[in-house]
Write an enzyme that holds these catalytic residues in place. Structure first.
Site, PDB file in Angstrom:
ATOM      1  N   VAL A  69       0.811  -1.237   0.000  1.00 16.41           N
ATOM      2  CA  VAL A  69       0.000   0.000   0.000  1.00 16.41           C
ATOM      3  C   VAL A  69       0.839   1.280   0.000  1.00 16.41           C
ATOM      4  O   VAL A  69       0.297   2.363  -0.200  1.00 16.41           O
ATOM      5  CB  VAL A  69      -0.995   0.043   1.192  1.00 16.41           C
ATOM      6  CG1 VAL A  69      -1.984  -1.093   1.146  1.00 16.41           C
ATOM      7  CG2 VAL A  69      -0.271   0.082   2.540  1.00 16.41           C
ATOM      8  N   ASN A  95      -7.479  -1.418   5.132  1.00 15.57           N
ATOM      9  CA  ASN A  95      -7.325  -2.091   6.415  1.00 15.57           C
ATOM     10  C   ASN A  95      -5.855  -2.256   6.823  1.00 15.57           C
ATOM     11  O   ASN A  95      -5.561  -2.408   8.010  1.00 15.57           O
ATOM     12  CB  ASN A  95      -8.014  -3.469   6.291  1.00 15.57           C
ATOM     13  CG  ASN A  95      -7.693  -4.401   7.422  1.00 15.57           C
ATOM     14  OD1 ASN A  95      -8.089  -4.157   8.553  1.00 15.57           O
ATOM     15  ND2 ASN A  95      -6.960  -5.477   7.140  1.00 15.57           N
ATOM     16  N   SER A 147      -9.161   3.821  14.200  1.00 15.69           N
ATOM     17  CA  SER A 147      -8.928   3.292  15.552  1.00 15.69           C
ATOM     18  C   SER A 147      -9.507   4.305  16.526  1.00 15.69           C
ATOM     19  O   SER A 147      -9.587   5.505  16.222  1.00 15.69           O
ATOM     20  CB  SER A 147      -7.431   3.148  15.806  1.00 15.69           C
ATOM     21  OG  SER A 147      -7.177   3.038  17.198  1.00 15.69           O
ATOM     22  N   TYR A 170       1.107   6.240  15.718  1.00 14.99           N
ATOM     23  CA  TYR A 170      -0.061   5.416  15.347  1.00 14.99           C
ATOM     24  C   TYR A 170      -1.328   6.260  15.505  1.00 14.99           C
ATOM     25  O   TYR A 170      -2.182   6.305  14.612  1.00 14.99           O
ATOM     26  CB  TYR A 170      -0.126   4.170  16.236  1.00 14.99           C
ATOM     27  CG  TYR A 170      -1.290   3.262  15.926  1.00 14.99           C
ATOM     28  CD1 TYR A 170      -1.244   2.363  14.860  1.00 14.99           C
ATOM     29  CD2 TYR A 170      -2.454   3.299  16.702  1.00 14.99           C
ATOM     30  CE1 TYR A 170      -2.326   1.533  14.583  1.00 14.99           C
ATOM     31  CE2 TYR A 170      -3.532   2.473  16.414  1.00 14.99           C
ATOM     32  CZ  TYR A 170      -3.462   1.589  15.361  1.00 14.99           C
ATOM     33  OH  TYR A 170      -4.533   0.769  15.075  1.00 14.99           O
ATOM     34  N   SER A 173      -1.580   8.783  12.789  1.00 15.20           N
ATOM     35  CA  SER A 173      -1.911   8.191  11.483  1.00 15.20           C
ATOM     36  C   SER A 173      -3.401   7.837  11.420  1.00 15.20           C
ATOM     37  O   SER A 173      -4.035   7.981  10.378  1.00 15.20           O
ATOM     38  CB  SER A 173      -1.051   6.948  11.226  1.00 15.20           C
ATOM     39  OG  SER A 173      -1.447   5.882  12.076  1.00 15.20           O
ATOM     40  N   LYS A 174      -3.978   7.397  12.541  1.00 15.74           N
ATOM     41  CA  LYS A 174      -5.390   7.014  12.534  1.00 15.74           C
ATOM     42  C   LYS A 174      -6.293   8.253  12.543  1.00 15.74           C
ATOM     43  O   LYS A 174      -7.390   8.224  11.962  1.00 15.74           O
ATOM     44  CB  LYS A 174      -5.695   6.082  13.713  1.00 15.74           C
ATOM     45  CG  LYS A 174      -5.027   4.712  13.568  1.00 15.74           C
ATOM     46  CD  LYS A 174      -5.497   3.987  12.308  1.00 15.74           C
ATOM     47  CE  LYS A 174      -4.972   2.583  12.190  1.00 15.74           C
ATOM     48  NZ  LYS A 174      -5.466   1.860  11.009  1.00 15.74           N
ATOM     49  N   ILE A 203      -8.605  -4.956  20.565  1.00 12.49           N
ATOM     50  CA  ILE A 203      -9.039  -6.315  20.222  1.00 12.49           C
ATOM     51  C   ILE A 203      -8.197  -7.321  21.014  1.00 12.49           C
ATOM     52  O   ILE A 203      -6.963  -7.191  21.062  1.00 12.49           O
ATOM     53  CB  ILE A 203      -8.849  -6.573  18.701  1.00 12.49           C
ATOM     54  CG1 ILE A 203      -9.600  -5.527  17.862  1.00 12.49           C
ATOM     55  CG2 ILE A 203      -9.261  -7.991  18.333  1.00 12.49           C
ATOM     56  CD1 ILE A 203     -11.093  -5.604  17.908  1.00 12.49           C
TER      57      ILE A 203
HETATM   58  N1  LIG Z   1      -6.193  -5.347  16.322  1.00 10.67           N
HETATM   59  C1  LIG Z   1      -6.542  -4.267  17.016  1.00 10.67           C
HETATM   60  O1  LIG Z   1      -6.583  -4.239  18.252  1.00 10.67           O
HETATM   61  C2  LIG Z   1      -6.925  -3.022  16.278  1.00 10.67           C
HETATM   62  C3  LIG Z   1      -7.548  -1.986  16.967  1.00 10.67           C
HETATM   63  C4  LIG Z   1      -7.868  -0.822  16.292  1.00 10.67           C
HETATM   64  C5  LIG Z   1      -7.575  -0.722  14.945  1.00 10.67           C
HETATM   65  N2  LIG Z   1      -6.959  -1.737  14.294  1.00 10.67           N
HETATM   66  C6  LIG Z   1      -6.653  -1.576  12.869  1.00 10.67           C
HETATM   67  O2  LIG Z   1      -7.257  -2.623  12.151  1.00 10.67           O
HETATM   68  C7  LIG Z   1      -6.486  -2.902  10.991  1.00 10.67           C
HETATM   69  C8  LIG Z   1      -6.191  -4.391  10.910  1.00 10.67           C
HETATM   70  O3  LIG Z   1      -5.542  -4.769  12.094  1.00 10.67           O
HETATM   71  P1  LIG Z   1      -5.029  -6.246  12.361  1.00 10.67           P
HETATM   72  O4  LIG Z   1      -5.272  -6.502  13.788  1.00 10.67           O
HETATM   73  O5  LIG Z   1      -5.546  -7.176  11.335  1.00 10.67           O
HETATM   74  O6  LIG Z   1      -3.456  -6.020  12.166  1.00 10.67           O
HETATM   75  P2  LIG Z   1      -2.376  -7.079  11.733  1.00 10.67           P
HETATM   76  O7  LIG Z   1      -1.059  -6.526  12.181  1.00 10.67           O
HETATM   77  O8  LIG Z   1      -2.747  -8.444  12.150  1.00 10.67           O
HETATM   78  O9  LIG Z   1      -2.462  -6.989  10.139  1.00 10.67           O
HETATM   79  C9  LIG Z   1      -2.027  -5.869   9.429  1.00 10.67           C
HETATM   80  C10 LIG Z   1      -1.649  -6.324   8.027  1.00 10.67           C
HETATM   81  O10 LIG Z   1      -1.172  -5.187   7.300  1.00 10.67           O
HETATM   82  C11 LIG Z   1      -0.152  -5.680   6.426  1.00 10.67           C
HETATM   83  N3  LIG Z   1       0.733  -4.625   5.947  1.00 10.67           N
HETATM   84  C12 LIG Z   1       1.709  -3.979   6.638  1.00 10.67           C
HETATM   85  N4  LIG Z   1       2.368  -3.156   5.812  1.00 10.67           N
HETATM   86  C13 LIG Z   1       1.792  -3.293   4.588  1.00 10.67           C
HETATM   87  C14 LIG Z   1       2.040  -2.706   3.322  1.00 10.67           C
HETATM   88  N5  LIG Z   1       3.016  -1.804   3.146  1.00 10.67           N
HETATM   89  N6  LIG Z   1       1.256  -3.068   2.283  1.00 10.67           N
HETATM   90  C15 LIG Z   1       0.262  -3.989   2.448  1.00 10.67           C
HETATM   91  N7  LIG Z   1      -0.002  -4.581   3.617  1.00 10.67           N
HETATM   92  C16 LIG Z   1       0.759  -4.240   4.667  1.00 10.67           C
HETATM   93  C17 LIG Z   1       0.599  -6.707   7.278  1.00 10.67           C
HETATM   94  O11 LIG Z   1       1.344  -7.586   6.444  1.00 10.67           O
HETATM   95  C18 LIG Z   1      -0.526  -7.377   8.037  1.00 10.67           C
HETATM   96  O12 LIG Z   1      -0.962  -8.543   7.365  1.00 10.67           O
HETATM   97  C19 LIG Z   1      -5.223  -2.044  11.094  1.00 10.67           C
HETATM   98  O13 LIG Z   1      -5.385  -0.879  10.326  1.00 10.67           O
HETATM   99  C20 LIG Z   1      -5.173  -1.697  12.561  1.00 10.67           C
HETATM  100  O14 LIG Z   1      -4.484  -0.497  12.813  1.00 10.67           O
HETATM  101  C21 LIG Z   1      -6.641  -2.901  14.920  1.00 10.67           C
END
Ligand SMILES: NC(=O)c1ccc[n+]([C@@H]2O[C@H](COP(=O)([O-])OP(=O)(O)OC[C@H]3O[C@@H](n4cnc5c(N)ncnc54)[C@H](O)[C@@H]3O)[C@@H](O)[C@H]2O)c1
Length: 259
Positions: A69, A95, A147, A170, A173-174, A203
């Protein structure tokens, strides 16, 4: 519209970035049960392939494609393939995201740039490239994953020495993702493109017990969220049930940000 059609994603092509991660792994199947065709994209796609295989075995449709991305060329290449394969993209889910857990005082400029590039610039670039074909169709839908920390600052008493502290970059960015949502909702509305955001709270992911206790204490629903609990919000925002909703930030946090 009939009740069953309201939330239908029948033959809707949904491209998800960062689909190798825990969130997409947990919700992909549900989206296909509502009829969606999924394009699972990530920089690393081993888990995407497993998700794809599960979906296809149960009669759904999904493909996995590599896409970085932060790299406009990589996004364009991937989107070209999708448009050749499916002819359209109905919903883009921005995402992909990454956090960093070291304290503010130790933040390096390189870390800062990396987090902003994936979380904020990534959502911008993907929206720019994918919306081109949506503009041509005069139809489309973008859902950004923000987030709660794009809205409120982390209560440091919860995080303390848990090793999970949400970093300033973070959070920045959000906040950018939430603002991008509002900007694009207004800008792209003339092309019948809706843009919304889902802001999850914390989560559950096997964090330290003390952290889970502290976090749950502050949460009105008294627990951390589960990844699968985000699927309802995504189905809603991707379907006609939210036809008149744009520029919205749907907070899914068990009430964490209420006080
Ligand atoms: N898990 C939580 O507690 C939580 C809470 C609030 C928000 N979020 C947001 O939800 C979204 C998904 O979270 P998640 O828990 O699945 O995170 P995760 O870390 O499990 O997955 C994130 C994915 O993004 C991919 N990624 C990183 N850099 C990339 C790039 N340059 N190009 C393409 N892909 C890339 C990674 O390979 C990974 O598979 C994220 O934006 C995260 O910030 C998560």
């Amino acid at each position: 519209m009939s009740a069953s059609k309201l939330f239908s994603l029948d033959k809707k092509v949904i491209l998800i970035t960062g689909a190798n991660g825990q969130l997409c792994r947990a919700i992909a199947q549900t989206l296909t049960e509502f009829g969606a065709y999924l394009v699972l994209t990530d920089k690393v796609i081993d888990a995407c392939r497993k998700t794809e295989s599960k979906i296809c075995k149960s009669g759904g449709k999904a493909i996995s494609l590599e896409m970085d991305v932060t790299d406009k060329g990589s996004i364009e290449k991937c989107v070209d393939k999708v448009l050749r394969h499916f002819k359209k993209i109905d919903t883009l889910v921005n995402n992909a995201g990454m956090g960093v857990f070291t304290p503010f005082e130790k933040r390096t400029p390189e870390e800062f740039d990396k987090i902003m590039a994936i979380n904020a610039k990534g959502a911008f670039l993907c929206s720019q490239v994918v919306s081109k074909s949506m503009i041509k169709r005069r139809k489309g839908n973008i859902v950004n994953i923000g987030s709660i920390y794009g809205l409120v600052a982390p209560d440091q008493r919860i995080y303390a020495d848990s090793g999970r502290n949400c970093s300033e970059v973070y959070a920045m960015s959000k906040a950018a993702v939430i603002q991008l949502t509002k900007y694009l909702a207004c800008y792209l509305s003339k092309y019948n493109i809706r843009v919304n955001c889902i802001s999850p709270g914390g989560i559950f992911n096997k964090q330290l017990e003390k952290f889970i206790r502290n976090y749950s204490y502050k949460t009105p629903l008294r627990r951390m969220g589960l990844t699968k609990e985000l699927s309802g919000a995504l189905v809603y925002l991707s379907s006609d049930a939210s036809e008149y909703v744009t520029g919205h930030n749907l907070i899914v946090d068990g009430g964490f940000t209420c006080w």
